[in-house]
Design a protein around this motif. Structure first.
Motif, short mmCIF file in Angstrom:
data_model
loop_
_atom_site.label_atom_id
_atom_site.label_comp_id
_atom_site.label_asym_id
_atom_site.label_seq_id
_atom_site.Cartn_x
_atom_site.Cartn_y
_atom_site.Cartn_z
N GLU A 29 55.16 13.92 49.87
CA GLU A 29 54.59 12.85 50.69
C GLU A 29 53.08 13.08 50.88
N GLU A 30 52.71 14.32 51.14
CA GLU A 30 51.30 14.62 51.35
C GLU A 30 50.49 14.47 50.07
N ARG A 31 51.10 14.79 48.93
CA ARG A 31 50.40 14.61 47.66
C ARG A 31 50.19 13.13 47.36
N PHE A 33 49.75 10.93 49.65
CA PHE A 33 48.66 10.60 50.57
C PHE A 33 47.31 10.93 49.92
N ALA A 34 47.19 12.15 49.36
CA ALA A 34 45.94 12.55 48.71
C ALA A 34 45.63 11.66 47.52
N ALA A 35 46.66 11.29 46.77
CA ALA A 35 46.46 10.42 45.60
C ALA A 35 45.95 9.05 46.02
N ALA A 36 46.42 8.57 47.18
CA ALA A 36 45.96 7.27 47.68
C ALA A 36 44.47 7.33 48.03
N ILE A 37 44.03 8.45 48.58
CA ILE A 37 42.61 8.61 48.90
C ILE A 37 41.79 8.61 47.62
N GLU A 38 42.26 9.36 46.63
CA GLU A 38 41.55 9.42 45.35
C GLU A 38 41.45 8.04 44.71
N ALA A 39 42.56 7.31 44.70
CA ALA A 39 42.55 5.98 44.10
C ALA A 39 41.60 5.05 44.86
N GLY A 40 41.60 5.18 46.17
CA GLY A 40 40.68 4.37 46.97
C GLY A 40 39.23 4.70 46.69
N LEU A 41 38.93 5.97 46.51
CA LEU A 41 37.56 6.38 46.20
C LEU A 41 37.11 5.82 44.86
N ASP A 42 38.00 5.77 43.89
CA ASP A 42 37.65 5.18 42.60
C ASP A 42 37.34 3.69 42.76
N ARG A 43 38.11 3.01 43.60
CA ARG A 43 37.83 1.59 43.85
C ARG A 43 36.49 1.40 44.56
N GLY A 327 50.50 15.08 61.24
CA GLY A 327 50.78 14.59 59.89
C GLY A 327 49.58 14.75 58.99
N PRO A 328 49.64 14.17 57.80
CA PRO A 328 48.57 14.39 56.82
C PRO A 328 47.20 13.87 57.25
N VAL A 329 47.15 12.80 58.07
CA VAL A 329 45.84 12.28 58.49
C VAL A 329 45.13 13.28 59.38
N LYS A 330 45.81 13.73 60.42
CA LYS A 330 45.19 14.71 61.31
C LYS A 330 44.87 15.99 60.54
N LYS A 331 45.75 16.39 59.66
CA LYS A 331 45.53 17.59 58.86
C LYS A 331 44.29 17.45 57.99
#
Length: 345
Positions: A29-31, A33-43, A327-331
């Motif tokens: 689940e956390e991975r 989450f990280a992948a969503a951030i990466e994809a968003g950064l590319d956009r 959760g992953p956001v606070k982390k």
């Protein structure tokens, strides 16, 4: 679709530097989450290329100049992170993240003119390529482009931008004028940092919550986090300004000091000089020959005290996250704060 290599490299570098990769996120689940951030950064990166383009040749070249020089994209990353408290990354979050970053880019053009800086992100500053007038006008054009993006997000977005832009200008004004005789110079300086740096980073955190439709009770905590981490970020920059390595910092050592900007190490030194002869002697050497005195200032206790103050502000930022769910956001935001103050190490 696979992002083109330059965008992927930039996102991966940012992911590594802020600890947003598999070493931090162990579960599937956390991975994701990280992948969503990466994809968003590319956009965001792709959008920045489009949104800093102009039909005029000179405006186009100057407008994309600092973007192409690189950058950590800290502000867009923060917006994408806080968006995970709501519906996640959507078109409005991407647009807001781009507008905040373009606002930041615009401010750099103006700052470099005012500071008479020679380097930015490892390349000659825009005014050294095109002159002061073109650099200032390019900053204005980028502010206008950011405003157009914010306008597309509605009246509330424009209000947020206007409030932040006002603080950016006031922060620069107060830095330029300096403290009044009755003001404490260090308190004055920290307020300047809150306005000049903290306000825009706070806006980045705030828009991620607002445009992802996250719960309204998360707005104040992430805003406080952003403002505090912005102060910590700039205090670390005060230390980095004394760095001997231009290659690592992308700036000439002592740029702020030569421009007459009273960074926190210098303010601490002035405070000590009133009662400590050694500090007074170093202050005199700085006033006579900044370049020769920079190594000594870098190794002085006042620079270590600045690092301590930066860590204090980072701790304040982390404490502000208490109302957020575990959760992953606070982390990730906690790791974000840690990474900010580790930049000088």
């Amino acid at each position: 679709m696979t992002p083109n290599p330059p965008l992927a490299r930039r996102s991966n570098t940012l992911s590594s530097s802020l600890g947003l990769g598999e070493k931090l996120f162990a579960s599937s689940e956390e991975r994701r989450f990280a992948a969503a951030i990466e994809a968003g950064l590319d956009r965001v990166e792709a959008g920045l290329v489009t949104d800093t383009a102009f039909a005029d040749d000179i405006a186009d070249a100057a407008g994309r100049y600092l973007l192409e020089a690189g950058g950590k994209r800290i502000r867009p990353t923060l917006a994408l992170l806080t968006a995970q408290l709501g519906d996640g990354v959507n078109d409005d979050v991407i647009a807001a993240a781009e507008a905040v970053e373009i606002t930041h880019l615009a401010s750099l053009y103006h700052d470099d003119v005012m500071d008479d800086a020679e380097l930015r992100r490892g390349v000659p500053t825009a005014q050294n390529v095109w002159g002061n007038s073109v650099a200032i006008l390019t900053g204005d054009l980028l502010f206008a482009r950011a405003s157009r993006i914010f306008a597309g997000l509605g009246e509330r977005a424009l209000e947020l931008q206007a409030e932040t832009f006002e603080r950016l200008c006031l922060g620069q004004l107060h830095e330029t004028i300096g403290p009044k005789p009755e003001d404490d110079p260090i308190e004055h300086y920290l307020q300047v940092l809150s306005d000049k740096t903290g306000s825009l980073i706070a806006l980045a955190a705030y828009v991620g919550v607002v445009f992802s439709n996250a719960a309204s009770e998360y707005r104040e905590p992430v805003q406080r986090f952003g403002e505090s981490i912005g102060v910590a970020f700039q205090l670390i920059d005060d230390v980095i300004d004394l760095s001997a390595s231009t290659a690592e910092t992308g700036k000439t050592a002592g740029t702020d000091l030569r421009a007459g900007v009273p960074t926190l190490p210098l303010l601490y030194l002035r405070e000590r000089a009133a009662s400590e002869p050694d500090a007074a002697a170093l202050l005199a050497r700085i006033e006579q020959d900044v370049d020769a005195a920079i190594p000594e200032l870098r190794e002085h206790q006042v620079t270590r005290d600045t690092l301590t103050e930066a860590h204090r502000w980072a701790a304040i930022a982390v404490d502000a996250l208490a109302p957020l769910p575990d959760g992953p956001v606070k982390k990730a935001l906690t790791r974000f704060a840690e990474a900010i103050v580790e930049r000088s190490h």
